[in-house]
Design an enzyme around this catalytic site. Structure first.
Site, mmCIF file in Angstrom:
data_model
loop_
_atom_site.group_PDB
_atom_site.id
_atom_site.type_symbol
_atom_site.label_atom_id
_atom_site.label_comp_id
_atom_site.label_asym_id
_atom_site.label_seq_id
_atom_site.Cartn_x
_atom_site.Cartn_y
_atom_site.Cartn_z
ATOM 1 N N HIS A 59 0.986 -1.195 -0.026
ATOM 2 C CA HIS A 59 0.122 0.056 0.208
ATOM 3 C C HIS A 59 0.843 1.310 0.079
ATOM 4 C CE1 HIS A 59 -2.863 2.766 1.270
ATOM 5 N NE2 HIS A 59 -3.999 1.973 0.768
ATOM 6 N N GLU A 74 -7.737 -5.323 -0.057
ATOM 7 C CA GLU A 74 -8.321 -6.105 -1.147
ATOM 8 C C GLU A 74 -8.592 -7.551 -1.009
ATOM 9 O OE1 GLU A 74 -10.163 -4.110 -2.839
ATOM 10 O OE2 GLU A 74 -9.180 -2.722 -4.088
HETATM 11 N N1 ACO Z 1 3.910 -7.589 -4.595
HETATM 12 C C1 ACO Z 1 5.208 -7.734 -5.007
HETATM 13 N N2 ACO Z 1 5.861 -6.596 -4.935
HETATM 14 C C2 ACO Z 1 5.542 -5.473 -4.564
HETATM 15 C C3 ACO Z 1 4.162 -5.284 -4.301
HETATM 16 C C4 ACO Z 1 3.310 -6.651 -4.234
HETATM 17 N N3 ACO Z 1 1.973 -6.397 -4.001
HETATM 18 N N4 ACO Z 1 3.891 -3.900 -4.059
HETATM 19 C C5 ACO Z 1 4.876 -3.275 -4.150
HETATM 20 N N5 ACO Z 1 5.801 -4.217 -4.478
HETATM 21 C C6 ACO Z 1 7.278 -3.855 -4.611
HETATM 22 C C7 ACO Z 1 7.342 -3.161 -6.006
HETATM 23 O O1 ACO Z 1 7.663 -3.867 -7.135
HETATM 24 C C8 ACO Z 1 8.838 -2.345 -5.664
HETATM 25 O O2 ACO Z 1 9.854 -2.945 -5.729
HETATM 26 P P1 ACO Z 1 11.095 -2.493 -6.219
HETATM 27 O O3 ACO Z 1 11.702 -1.385 -5.404
HETATM 28 O O4 ACO Z 1 12.066 -3.673 -6.049
HETATM 29 O O5 ACO Z 1 10.915 -2.054 -7.638
HETATM 30 C C9 ACO Z 1 8.338 -2.084 -4.154
HETATM 31 O O6 ACO Z 1 7.563 -2.864 -3.670
HETATM 32 C C10 ACO Z 1 7.573 -0.570 -4.029
HETATM 33 O O7 ACO Z 1 6.699 -0.630 -4.925
HETATM 34 P P2 ACO Z 1 5.879 0.861 -5.284
HETATM 35 O O8 ACO Z 1 5.053 0.429 -6.706
HETATM 36 O O9 ACO Z 1 6.839 1.790 -5.376
HETATM 37 O O10 ACO Z 1 4.618 0.961 -4.264
HETATM 38 P P3 ACO Z 1 3.604 1.997 -4.314
HETATM 39 O O11 ACO Z 1 3.491 2.709 -3.030
HETATM 40 O O12 ACO Z 1 3.574 2.725 -5.688
HETATM 41 O O13 ACO Z 1 2.606 0.618 -4.472
HETATM 42 C C11 ACO Z 1 0.855 -0.274 -4.676
HETATM 43 C C12 ACO Z 1 1.192 0.728 -3.760
HETATM 44 C C13 ACO Z 1 0.338 0.027 -5.969
HETATM 45 C C14 ACO Z 1 -0.778 -0.665 -3.955
HETATM 46 C C15 ACO Z 1 1.498 -1.758 -4.801
HETATM 47 O O14 ACO Z 1 1.786 -2.265 -3.290
HETATM 48 C C16 ACO Z 1 0.892 -2.733 -5.715
HETATM 49 O O15 ACO Z 1 1.136 -2.893 -6.679
HETATM 50 N N6 ACO Z 1 0.102 -3.801 -4.986
HETATM 51 C C17 ACO Z 1 -0.537 -4.816 -5.606
HETATM 52 C C18 ACO Z 1 -1.961 -4.426 -6.172
HETATM 53 C C19 ACO Z 1 -3.043 -4.164 -4.830
HETATM 54 O O16 ACO Z 1 -3.149 -4.933 -4.135
HETATM 55 N N7 ACO Z 1 -3.564 -2.771 -5.062
HETATM 56 C C20 ACO Z 1 -4.783 -2.486 -4.184
HETATM 57 C C21 ACO Z 1 -4.338 -1.312 -3.375
HETATM 58 S S1 ACO Z 1 -5.632 -1.064 -2.076
HETATM 59 C C22 ACO Z 1 -6.389 0.166 -2.700
HETATM 60 O O17 ACO Z 1 -6.053 0.760 -3.601
HETATM 61 C C23 ACO Z 1 -7.781 0.137 -2.674
#
Ligand code: ACO
Length: 378
Positions: free
Chosen positions: A257, A315
């Site tokens: 998140h 989620e």
């Molecule tokens: N699985 C694997 N790796 C992940 C995940 C995940 N669920 N989430 C983040 N990471 C990793 C990224 O690949 C990144 O790795 P890196 O630095 O080695 O490249 C690092 O963690 C940071 O990720 P960001 O994308 O910069 O984090 P951000 O704050 O933008 O992401 C997000 C938040 C978009 C929710 C992300 O965690 C994600 O994609 N989760 C999966 C999708 C999801 O569950 N979405 C629902 C969110 S809740 C809502 O909106 C209602």
């Protein structure tokens, strides 16, 4: 916050609005909705009580609640133009989220200036009817007319199947809708506020917010999260399946998140609601499987993405709870919208009252002083 000379990609850490609607503490894992800790409100209130709370800043008394329930119930039937569009969308195999986005735009045919509160009630009442009607049309069934004797949550379940839902299921859905009703300046809420900040209208704001919610990084995650649980099938396969996904560079849906660096408090509330509902009226084996998938996912994420604090988000248990309510995966995100629309509208009211045109700046990174080359010489 990563800012670079005033530039914060993704606006991370930037405060762009003041709100009395919800407070999100990502380090403590705390969510306050209009003064109530999430668990207190979500598990006790009906959805109508939560709507009143967000729109008026206090809980309704008995007369006010009865009046709101009656008004919403009377507004549920869809205009003919909306139903015609949904029928055509079903023939064209449009996804439920795209159908919701198109249908929401038809809720106001531009018939002139309107009272904001009246428009907001109409939007909340009809969004649920759109989702349920479209679900049935996709299955080649006629929509079920709303039942004015039922509350918002019970009536939504009724319109999906034509059968009165059990009390356990109604409570499960009330808790869900309350849990997702508002969450600070998330992407879809920000989109709604940007739109009304230009003095555009509420229907445009909600339609834009639905577009923002649709993406898998925001509201589109619960379907894929449940698919992963089913793909795993039995707890002993969780490690291998999740490990393979992470090694292939995939994101695990339902984890991570932007704001929460600990377990999302909504996961806590929805996990408990799912357990209660599955115990009363469902498949406990699936609940146990999901628990074990969650544990494995969090453990593997800590190994693969050290220091990122990737924890369970809203989620994951949304998926489990909505599946337990008998909902198909493709209406998980539209059902999220049914709850969140009350929050979007509350933010629109705040923006209209106190806000200012939202207009950030961009930093130009292109070339300067290009030579103009006539077409014949290119
Ligand atoms: N699985 C694997 N790796 C992940 C995940 C995940 N669920 N989430 C983040 N990471 C990793 C990224 O690949 C990144 O790795 P890196 O630095 O080695 O490249 C690092 O963690 C940071 O990720 P960001 O994308 O910069 O984090 P951000 O704050 O933008 O992401 C997000 C938040 C978009 C929710 C992300 O965690 C994600 O994609 N989760 C999966 C999708 C999801 O569950 N979405 C629902 C969110 S809740 C809502 O909106 C209602």
């Amino acid at each position: 916050m990563s800012t670079n000379n005033g530039y914060a990609p993704g606006l991370e850490g930037i405060v762009a609005a003041e709100t009395e609607l919800s407070h999100v503490d990502g380090l403590k894992g705390e969510l306050i909705i209009a003064g109530f800790p999430l668990a207190r409100l979500a598990t006790n209130a009906t959805f109508e009580e939560t709507v009143f709370l967000l729109w008026h800043g206090r809980l309704p008394n008995q007369q006010e609640l009865a009046a709101l329930k009656n008004e919403l119930a009377a507004l549920r039937p869809l205009p003919p133009a909306t139903l015609t569009l949904l029928r055509e969308a079903a023939d064209a195999h449009t996804t439920p989220m795209d159908a919701l986005r198109m249908a929401s735009a038809t809720l106001d045919l531009g018939s002139g200036p309107q009272d904001h509160l009246a428009t907001a009630k109409m939007i909340v009442a009809r969004l649920a009817t759109i989702v349920a009607s479209y679900h049935r049309l996709r299955q080649r069934q006629e929509p079920v007319a709303p039942n004015p004797a039922l509350g918002h949550a019970a009536n939504f379940l009724y319109m999906l199947t034509g059968e009165a839902p059990s009390d356990a299921r109604v409570r499960g859905l009330e808790t869900y809708l309350n849990t997702v009703v508002d969450h600070g300046l998330n992407a879809s809420t920000f989109a709604a506020r940007v739109i009304v900040a230009t003095q555009s209208d509420l229907v445009s704001a909600i339609t834009g917010a639905i577009g923002a919610l649709k993406g898998p990084l925001h509201g589109g995650a619960p379907g894929p999260a449940l698919d992963t649980v089913f793909e795993i099938g039995t707890a002993d396969r969780a490690e291998a399946v999740l490990q393979a996904k992470l090694e292939a560079g995939e994101r695990l849906m339902g984890f991570g998140h932007r704001v929460y660096k600990v377990r999302d408090p909504r996961a806590e509330v929805l996990g408990a609601a799912a357990e209660k509902m599955f115990q009363a009226d469902g498949d406990m084996a699936l609940y146990e499987l999901a628990k074990s998938v969650e544990e494995t996912a969090v453990r593997l994420l800590a190994i693969h993405k050290p220091g990122r604090n990737l924890q369970t988000n809203v989620e994951f248990y949304t998926a489990l709870l909505l599946h337990g309510l008998g909902l198909d995966t493709d209406i998980f995100t539209p059902t999220f919208a049914i709850g969140r629309t009350a929050g979007w509208l509350a933010h629109c009211f705040e923006q209209i009252k106190y806000g200012r045109l939202i207009r950030p700046q961009s930093r130009y990174t292109g070339v300067m002083n290009r030579e103009w080359v006539p077409l014949a010489e290119r």
